[in-house]
Design an enzyme around this catalytic site. Structure first.
Site, PDB file in Angstrom:
ATOM      1  N   SER A 119      36.049  57.259  30.892  1.00  0.00           N
ATOM      2  CA  SER A 119      37.443  57.167  31.319  1.00  0.00           C
ATOM      3  C   SER A 119      38.389  57.212  30.124  1.00  0.00           C
ATOM      4  O   SER A 119      39.523  57.680  30.251  1.00  0.00           O
ATOM      5  CB  SER A 119      37.682  55.901  32.146  1.00  0.00           C
ATOM      6  OG  SER A 119      37.334  54.750  31.422  1.00  0.00           O
ATOM      7  N   GLU A 120      37.928  56.727  28.944  1.00  0.00           N
ATOM      8  CA  GLU A 120      38.763  56.816  27.748  1.00  0.00           C
ATOM      9  C   GLU A 120      37.922  56.927  26.478  1.00  0.00           C
ATOM     10  O   GLU A 120      36.784  56.447  26.420  1.00  0.00           O
ATOM     11  CB  GLU A 120      39.688  55.597  27.610  1.00  0.00           C
ATOM     12  CG  GLU A 120      40.973  55.719  28.395  1.00  0.00           C
ATOM     13  CD  GLU A 120      41.165  54.613  29.413  1.00  0.00           C
ATOM     14  OE1 GLU A 120      42.290  54.437  29.864  1.00  0.00           O
ATOM     15  OE2 GLU A 120      40.174  53.946  29.760  1.00  0.00           O
ATOM     16  N   VAL A 121      38.535  57.552  25.465  1.00  0.00           N
ATOM     17  CA  VAL A 121      38.001  57.632  24.109  1.00  0.00           C
ATOM     18  C   VAL A 121      39.148  57.292  23.168  1.00  0.00           C
ATOM     19  O   VAL A 121      40.296  57.683  23.412  1.00  0.00           O
ATOM     20  CB  VAL A 121      37.443  59.042  23.796  1.00  0.00           C
ATOM     21  CG1 VAL A 121      37.031  59.154  22.334  1.00  0.00           C
ATOM     22  CG2 VAL A 121      36.264  59.374  24.708  1.00  0.00           C
TER      23      VAL A 121
END
Length: 318
Positions: free
Chosen positions: A46-48
């Site tokens: 969902s995020e980096v």
């Protein structure tokens, strides 16, 4: 071929393969700008986060946060998780049981406090046991409430599933807006499904396009299960190419503002434990605090545990 070191962690959990996955690049200065989004999509989390030296020397690091749909100015699990990784991977060190870092994000400087296992004086403490962010922007209601009929259609629910009244749906933001939707039962939370065709027609592009559905616990299990959650939640983020998120700190920050504004107690600190990700097989536990003074919400904090999962090098062409 150039490469960059990355570390992955599971955030808002105390065990691997729970919580929300995060990839962190502790030193991203050599990665070309045009590759930040493709790299994020390669991980399919969902995020980096991509970490750089701070613009202001009084701060600790500058952090850019990407979802598969693009860059966002603020997000909770990447903030907490990045702070955790910087210490756990040895980029930062603490000689005390507590430490504070300030991460520059699109929303502004975000303060994160971390706790460590106790140790002898002069010894580094290693991996943090808990990290808690304080929002850079206080929660703010940002848009009109959508009507219950539309929400029922979007979420595949019945109108009777919504609490309504003072707990009607409302868009709240601490830097990233979420539509807060209070439901009557844990079962209603479990049954919620976003109908993308209806979402496209009614909410896409609006401030309420990202949705948190939640049900308040009744406290009945507190006597036998002291750590029972206060809130059961799910978060749908189709506008950022995340169909469902297993742990969403920015939504929980908004939730803290939403609930605090509806709690009559004043001049106090309110606390909730949020359970999320259970329906995805990635159970998460998020601790939320909100300060109230003079009838206003004056602070919101979101925290939890994290665990390291993997590390490696990503190769790319310049």
């Amino acid at each position: 071929m150039p490469s960059a070191h990355f570390v992955t962690a599971d955030v808002f959990t105390d065990r691997a393969f729970g919580g929300n996955q995060l990839a962190v690049f502790p030193d991203a200065h050599a990665i070309p700008e045009e590759l930040l989004l493709p790299i994020t999509r390669e991980f399919n989390y969902s995020e980096v986060t991509f970490v750089y030296p701070p613009a202001d020397e009084k701060h600790t690091r500058r952090v850019r946060i990407f979802t598969p749909g693009g860059e966002v100015p603020f997000a909770g699990h990447p903030t907490v998780g990045t702070a955790f990784v910087l210490f756990a991977a040895g980029e930062l060190r603490s000689m005390c049981d507590e430490a504070t870092v300030v991460l520059e994000e699109g929303v502004g400087p975000v303060t994160v406090k971390l706790r460590f296992p106790p140790g002898a004086d002069g010894e580094t403490r290693g991996r943090p046991t808990f990290a808690q962010l304080a929002v850079a922007r206080l929660p703010e209601a940002t848009a009109p409430r959508p009507d219950a009929a539309t929400l029922a259609d979007v979420l595949s629910l019945d109108a009777s599933d919504f609490i309504g009244g003072d707990y009607g749906a409302e868009v709240v933001s601490c830097g990233l807006p979420f539509l807060m939707v209070a439901l009557r039962s844990r079962d209603a939370v479990r049954r919620a499904r976003v109908r993308l065709d209806v979402w496209e027609r009614t909410l896409r592009g609006s401030a309420g396009s990202e949705i948190m559905v939640f049900a308040l616990g009744d406290g009945a299990h507190r006597a036998t299960i002291p750590r029972a959650p206060d809130v059961h939640a799910r978060v749908f983020v189709p506008g950022l190419s995340v169909p469902e998120d297993p742990a969403t700190g920015s939504a929980c920050a908004a939730l803290g503002g939403y609930l605090a504004a509806r709690t009559p107690r004043d001049d106090t600190t309110l606390r909730w434990t949020v359970e999320q990700g259970v329906d995805m097989g990635r159970p998460s536990r998020i601790e939320v605090e909100a300060d109230k003074s003079g009838g206003r919400v004056t602070g919101v904090r979101v925290g939890g545990s994290s665990v390291l999962v993997s590390e490696g090098r990503l190769h790319f062409e310049e």
